[in-house]
Design a protein around this motif. Sequence first.
Motif, PDB file in Angstrom:
ATOM      1  N   SER A   1       0.601  -0.681  -0.114  1.00 18.28           N
ATOM      2  CA  SER A   1      -0.025  -0.218  -0.376  1.00 18.28           C
ATOM      3  C   SER A   1       1.543   0.920   0.170  1.00 18.28           C
ATOM      4  CB  SER A   1      -0.755  -0.389   1.183  1.00 18.28           C
ATOM      5  OG  SER A   1       0.198   0.014   2.973  1.00 18.28           O
ATOM      6  N   LYS A   2       0.543   2.296  -0.310  1.00 19.76           N
ATOM      7  CA  LYS A   2       1.083   4.137  -0.394  1.00 19.76           C
ATOM      8  C   LYS A   2       0.153   4.601   0.165  1.00 19.76           C
ATOM      9  CE  LYS A   2       4.431   6.778  -2.958  1.00 19.76           C
ATOM     10  NZ  LYS A   2       5.076   6.555  -4.253  1.00 19.76           N
ATOM     11  N   MET A   3       0.204   5.760   0.243  1.00 20.23           N
ATOM     12  CA  MET A   3      -0.694   6.612   0.714  1.00 20.23           C
ATOM     13  C   MET A   3      -0.056   7.735  -0.367  1.00 20.23           C
ATOM     14  SD  MET A   3      -2.193   7.055   4.550  1.00 20.23           S
ATOM     15  CE  MET A   3      -2.388   5.823   5.360  1.00 20.23           C
ATOM     16  N   TYR A   4      -1.046   8.985  -0.965  1.00 15.33           N
ATOM     17  CA  TYR A   4      -0.495   9.631  -1.467  1.00 15.33           C
ATOM     18  C   TYR A   4      -0.834  11.144  -1.072  1.00 15.33           C
ATOM     19  CZ  TYR A   4       0.342   7.007  -5.137  1.00 15.33           C
ATOM     20  OH  TYR A   4       1.417   5.937  -5.702  1.00 15.33           O
ATOM     21  N   ASP A   5      -1.528  11.254  -0.143  1.00 14.62           N
ATOM     22  CA  ASP A   5      -1.704  12.243   1.304  1.00 14.62           C
ATOM     23  C   ASP A   5      -1.909  11.680   2.939  1.00 14.62           C
ATOM     24  OD1 ASP A   5      -3.955  14.575   2.843  1.00 14.62           O
ATOM     25  OD2 ASP A   5      -4.200  14.845   0.621  1.00 14.62           O
ATOM     26  N   GLY A   6      -3.463  11.854   3.244  1.00 14.73           N
ATOM     27  CA  GLY A   6      -2.729  11.523   4.850  1.00 14.73           C
ATOM     28  C   GLY A   6      -4.702  11.598   5.162  1.00 14.73           C
TER      29      GLY A   6
ATOM     30  N   GLY B   1       1.050   9.162   5.769  1.00 15.71           N
ATOM     31  CA  GLY B   1       2.407   8.575   4.495  1.00 15.71           C
ATOM     32  C   GLY B   1       2.698   8.009   4.749  1.00 15.71           C
ATOM     33  N   GLU B   2       1.611   6.577   4.599  1.00 16.97           N
ATOM     34  CA  GLU B   2       2.486   5.726   5.254  1.00 16.97           C
ATOM     35  C   GLU B   2       2.530   4.504   3.399  1.00 16.97           C
ATOM     36  OE1 GLU B   2       0.479   1.951   8.502  1.00 16.97           O
ATOM     37  OE2 GLU B   2      -0.671   2.170   6.646  1.00 16.97           O
ATOM     38  N   LYS B   3       3.443   3.514   4.064  1.00 13.16           N
ATOM     39  CA  LYS B   3       4.390   2.729   2.667  1.00 13.16           C
ATOM     40  C   LYS B   3       4.260   1.507   3.645  1.00 13.16           C
ATOM     41  CE  LYS B   3       7.045   6.148   0.374  1.00 13.16           C
ATOM     42  NZ  LYS B   3       7.850   6.422  -0.287  1.00 13.16           N
ATOM     43  N   GLU B   4       3.743   0.435   3.015  1.00 15.92           N
ATOM     44  CA  GLU B   4       3.882  -0.580   3.139  1.00 15.92           C
ATOM     45  C   GLU B   4       3.862  -1.787   2.766  1.00 15.92           C
ATOM     46  OE1 GLU B   4       0.660  -2.712   6.734  1.00 15.92           O
ATOM     47  OE2 GLU B   4       0.012  -1.578   4.776  1.00 15.92           O
ATOM     48  N   LEU B   5       4.751  -2.926   3.109  1.00 17.07           N
ATOM     49  CA  LEU B   5       4.894  -4.103   2.399  1.00 17.07           C
ATOM     50  C   LEU B   5       4.786  -5.419   3.164  1.00 17.07           C
ATOM     51  CD1 LEU B   5       5.655  -5.191  -0.775  1.00 17.07           C
ATOM     52  CD2 LEU B   5       7.831  -4.866  -0.009  1.00 17.07           C
ATOM     53  N   LEU B   6       3.495  -5.716   2.835  1.00 16.16           N
ATOM     54  CA  LEU B   6       4.020  -7.307   3.792  1.00 16.16           C
ATOM     55  C   LEU B   6       3.984  -9.210   2.614  1.00 16.16           C
ATOM     56  CD1 LEU B   6       0.227  -6.145   6.101  1.00 16.16           C
ATOM     57  CD2 LEU B   6       3.654  -5.641   6.061  1.00 16.16           C
ATOM     58  N   GLY B   7       4.409  -9.751   3.502  1.00 13.61           N
ATOM     59  CA  GLY B   7       4.595 -10.718   3.242  1.00 13.61           C
ATOM     60  C   GLY B   7       4.401 -12.130   3.690  1.00 13.61           C
TER      61      GLY B   7
ATOM     62  N   TYR C   1       6.955  -4.845   6.150  1.00 20.06           N
ATOM     63  CA  TYR C   1       8.396  -3.183   6.558  1.00 20.06           C
ATOM     64  C   TYR C   1       6.588  -1.776   5.968  1.00 20.06           C
ATOM     65  CZ  TYR C   1      10.174   0.630   3.676  1.00 20.06           C
ATOM     66  OH  TYR C   1      10.734   2.019   4.358  1.00 20.06           O
ATOM     67  N   ASN C   2       6.857  -1.024   6.668  1.00 21.64           N
ATOM     68  CA  ASN C   2       5.864   0.097   7.391  1.00 21.64           C
ATOM     69  C   ASN C   2       7.114   1.398   8.042  1.00 21.64           C
ATOM     70  OD1 ASN C   2       4.335   1.734   9.051  1.00 21.64           O
ATOM     71  ND2 ASN C   2       2.926   0.595   8.114  1.00 21.64           N
TER      72      ASN C   2
END
Length: 812
Positions: free
Chosen positions: A206-211, A246-252, A274-275
């Motif tokens: 996921s990725k946020m472009y705002d908040g 402004g979160e970025k997240e990668l999960l597996g 990863y967050n």
Amino acid sequence: MFSAPVMAQEAAASATLPSASASTAENAASQGGLEDIIVTARKRQESVQDVPVAVTAISPVTIRQQDITSIEKIAARTPNFTVGRASNGSGAQLTMRGIGSSSTSIGIEQSVATVVDGVYYGQGRVINEGFFDLGRIEILKGPQALFFGKNATAGVISITTADPGKEAEYYGRIGYEFRSQQVVGEFVASNPLTDTLGIRVALRASKMYDGYFKNVAEPFDYPTIDVATGRTGSLVANPAARNQPGEKELLGRVTLKWEPTDRLTATVKASGSYNKTNNSSWNYVAFNCPGGVSQLTGYACGDRFVTHQNKIPEVISQATPYGKDDGSLYNRYKSWAVTGNIAYTLPDVTITSVTNYQWNNNRWACACDFQSSTGANWATENSTWHAFSSELRALTTFDGPFNVMVGGLYQKTKRDFDQYIILSGLEDSTAAPADRYLATRKTSFTDGETLALFGQATWKIVDTLELAGGVRYTHETKGSYFTQPYNNVAVTSIFRPQNSADGLGVITANQTFNNWSPEATLTWKPTRDLLVYAAYKTAYKSGGFSNGGVNSALSPDPLGDLTFEPERASGFEGGIKSTLMDNQLRLNLNVYSYKYRDLQVDFFNSPIFAFQTLTADARTKGAEFEFEFAPRSLDGFSVHGSINYNRARYTNFPLAPCYAGQRPGEGCNLALNAATNNFTRQNLNGAPLSVAPEWTGTLGANYDAEIGNGLKFGMSADARYSDSYIASGFGNPDSRQGSYVNLDASVRFGASDDKWQIALIGKNLTNRFYVTGVVDGPSTGSGTGTPAGIHADQLGFATLPRTVVLQVSTRF
């Protein structure tokens, strides 16, 4: 008065069954009425109506329909359970039935334990983990020591991830949240590799472009002084990111499941997370200030989704370990874990084992006064956690009246901690480059080792009456170290140097704890649809060491400041569970009363500039009622709800700290400090605990229907009510959160065979601002214990505003 509703329309799959999404119950055509719900609250598969525990179960269908992908989202729909996201310390305050752990200390483990696939995750930073592709969520209320170990004095959040199924399954979903402009993508592939071996791969990004929150701070000049030369200067502190988090997240996660025979099941799960956010304290809001405006900045305070925080000046940030080149604030969390589960069934004995290794690292740069001003306090931190655990358990299933469960647990842990504090414009040009702009830095570690043995015996006195009794013995050791290896000379009167002349500059602690936690339960089941139970339970939460504390030069006992004793609980619980009207109506009632000894309460002792973990005694008592109705006359429809009463009060806290600015006429009238002529303590006996509303409740409905041409339509709505409560652990009336109603709803449309679906999911549709924890604003408030006292600004851990997600999913 009552426990939260189950609110699940499908039977949840266990960790040793095919994946939840492929479960028979989920694919079967419903004929109306209630579906059975399988839970593992006693580490065995049982219907939720047959287990003598206050438990809320959430099925995989409900998890998907309501987009429940975090501990915070679980709390947002569960009465008597809250999560306060904090920037530093443990990173969270999880509270259930009014019992929780302060977020200030990284050394405190949570009273509400989080268990993932049978493995204990006690660190508050678990809220940074993303949970998706789940098989089941269970919320167990009250002490749960026997089956879930230490540190479960208030309850357990048990999360089971999905396993590979017997048939191939491919699933994809993309979502867009409008307020934060967040794009989310998920992909799951599950496939049998052989007749006995299956694999499941799950990915989420996921990725946020705002908040969710707006930062409205303005640039300001930050004056500096070099203590070595006397030179003064001024740097610019620019606003932190405007749209937060402004979160970025990668999960597996990869799961292998091997079933060579019908007696043996083995799974191995490897996961990574990863967050990253653009501010560690993005949800801190000055929601109540004595004069209506911040005492630091002059900004208006109020219950809005607005913050006021600035970056670290660039030249300072570039010199500080873990600072960004442009001075940006951030929080970055990384973790990985490997878990192995084995279940082997003999004719009359089932043997299970769970082995896990977990690692996480959290780094942040924080505007740690949470309202940046010319006297700003910034810090950076790097902390790492390692844990290895292995549990072996055996359960008998003899036809006779007696059966037993026995087991053992070994756990080895290590926490490493470093923090770098920037304060009051201090500079030292003669210091090492990494220390030049620091007021102080800390380094600390704790090595822990736990050995536990546990067992339970059950005796079926007659066919309808069963007595179960068990005990867990825990032996725990912790070895800790703390020092402040650098201190600017201007603050050595506050921060004790490592080479302090009094020999207290290096603190070591070797702690040993031993505990017996017994429990007993009497269960009467006169009919298939009625269960009556009564239980006596105890629990234990580890003592420990505050790695992120302060070795204050003003404190005569820094070892006592940094160490704290275990927390213990004991009491009674009982209830009735019933299924009526030909399996159309479920009514459950639960009552409880628990005493807590040495409840761990964090406190910043401002006169000596020391963080201290104090202990107090408390009691919680209450009643919880839940219902669910699914009429056969209206297939696909159900309504559910709950009413809960909880009274959580201190019973023995006669010398509690005063809150900042508290006056003698407001109760701060004990322990006069002769040197400063002010009182420092108050009597909180009978006062409410923090985040402990007396009344909570839920009401919701769900409807799914075929509409022809291979299509179906569904909608659901859930409301949660909370009475008002004090968010402060020290009775500060300014921290009161008013009563509120939180409304979630969703609509969905798709193919009858679930090949595709479009869903719109709204949360907190009333856009209600509320806080689930609070701190006194640093450098605000004055005159504590005097008639001229001025209360501190109240900075709350605000929850999310209204969010609306559009999701498109497909299965193939």
